[in-house]
Design an enzyme around this catalytic site. Structure first.
Site, PDB file in Angstrom:
ATOM      1  N   GLU A  50       5.071 -15.515   7.221  1.00 19.49           N
ATOM      2  CA  GLU A  50       6.133 -15.188   7.205  1.00 19.49           C
ATOM      3  C   GLU A  50       7.427 -16.267   8.640  1.00 19.49           C
ATOM      4  O   GLU A  50       6.892 -16.316  10.066  1.00 19.49           O
ATOM      5  CB  GLU A  50       6.841 -14.221   7.503  1.00 19.49           C
ATOM      6  CG  GLU A  50       7.667 -13.555   7.272  1.00 19.49           C
ATOM      7  CD  GLU A  50       7.962 -11.589   7.718  1.00 19.49           C
ATOM      8  OE1 GLU A  50       8.701 -11.515   7.066  1.00 19.49           O
ATOM      9  OE2 GLU A  50       6.701 -11.681   8.481  1.00 19.49           O
ATOM     10  N   LYS A  57      11.233 -10.623  -0.058  1.00 22.08           N
ATOM     11  CA  LYS A  57      10.630  -9.035   0.628  1.00 22.08           C
ATOM     12  C   LYS A  57      11.402  -7.912   0.402  1.00 22.08           C
ATOM     13  O   LYS A  57      12.606  -8.486   0.032  1.00 22.08           O
ATOM     14  CB  LYS A  57      10.901  -9.687   1.947  1.00 22.08           C
ATOM     15  CG  LYS A  57      10.008  -8.460   3.400  1.00 22.08           C
ATOM     16  CD  LYS A  57      10.384  -8.967   4.076  1.00 22.08           C
ATOM     17  CE  LYS A  57       9.273  -7.989   5.077  1.00 22.08           C
ATOM     18  NZ  LYS A  57       9.606  -7.926   7.101  1.00 22.08           N
ATOM     19  N   CYS A  97       4.976  -9.431   5.024  1.00 22.29           N
ATOM     20  CA  CYS A  97       4.130  -8.524   5.767  1.00 22.29           C
ATOM     21  C   CYS A  97       4.982  -7.298   5.660  1.00 22.29           C
ATOM     22  O   CYS A  97       3.974  -6.268   5.530  1.00 22.29           O
ATOM     23  CB  CYS A  97       5.941  -8.899   7.353  1.00 22.29           C
ATOM     24  SG  CYS A  97       5.127  -8.717   8.573  1.00 22.29           S
TER      25      CYS A  97
END
Length: 271
Positions: free
Chosen positions: A40, A116, A157
């Site tokens: 990321e 995301k 993440c």
């Protein structure tokens, strides 16, 4: 499938960061990797205002500097490249770009992308605060992409804390899930390995997790420990401290044996 996980220490200088990406993708290709995964924020970590300025449209016909680098790396070395999280232009809300994972194939085409879903809004015991949603728009779709004949689930993440996303990816046929990250040092030391191993075990998948490591602008410090976990929950590859990479072989015949011996995915009752 031979997959490389690249661990970076990304800073504010876009040009320098992209040079490091080129360096490590070349090293990974030389090591025999077919798929090279980047963490990321691989292109930039710094002020949110600058990140908005760097946001790009995902159009390989007119690529920005970040996407052009991914395309260059993929075509030059004949590998798949997964950019773990970059700012993508948001037509509806330009001040809040998406945090997007992009997969580029060896021909330079975008094979898939994922925005995301879960944004990192927390206040940690060590005083670390983050409000990702203040400068980033959330995605809404679970996404898989076929890489080298294998279905791969995409995440980023903080997503790793939400197991329902990974169930959906497995329902879409994922045998591998990627978790590119910039995990904080505070949470990483206690949760990183545990969460990644849990996602591997409960879904009987390979988990591939390239990460950021070290000190970054704005006082941020990330945990590193980029790793690959097999479907039994064993860590089969891990980066050391600092920038670097490791290459792991994903054995899908072994995965089949694990799934046949422990068919928990077939025993699910609640959906």
């Amino acid at each position: 499938m031979k997959v490389a996980i690249v661990q970076l220490n990304t800073q504010e200088d876009l040009q320098q960061n992209l040079a490091r990406v080129r360096h490590w993708v070349a090293r990974a290709a030389d090591a025999g990797a077919q798929l090279v995964t980047l963490p990321e924020n691989f292109a930039y970590m710094g002020e949110e205002a600058k990140k908005r300025e760097l946001a790009e449209w995902l159009d390989v016909s007119f690529p920005g500097r970040i996407l052009a680098t991914l395309v260059e790396c993929a075509t030059l070395h004949g590998v798949w490249v997964l950019g773990g999280g970059m700012p993508e232009q948001n037509e509806g809300e330009p001040a809040r770009p998406f945090n997007t994972c992009v997969v580029v194939d060896p021909g330079g085409r975008i094979a898939g992308s994922y925005r995301k879903v879960h944004l990192f809004d927390v206040s940690l015991p060590d005083g670390t605060t983050a409000r990702e949603s203040a400068a980033t728009s959330a995605g809404s779709e679970a996404t898989t992409v076929e890489i080298l004949g294998t279905r791969v689930g995409l995440s980023i993440c903080y997503d790793v804390r939400f197991p329902e996303l990974y169930r959906r990816l497995v329902d879409q046929g994922a045998r591998v899930v990627v978790v590119p990250a910039a995990f904080t040092a505070t949470t990483g030391k206690d949760h990183w390995h545990t969460l990644l191993r849990a996602r591997a075990i409960e879904n009987l998948v390979y988990v591939v997790a390239p990460a950021q490591h070290g000190k970054h602008p704005r006082g941020r410090q990330t945990y590193g420990k980029s790793l690959v976990v097999d479907p039994w929950g064993e860590v089969i590859a891990q980066c050391s401290e600092g920038e670097g990479l490791v290459v792991a072989r994903l054995d899908f015949e072994y995965q089949d044996r694990v799934r046949n011996s422990l068919p928990s995915l077939l025993h699910r009752k609640l959906r």
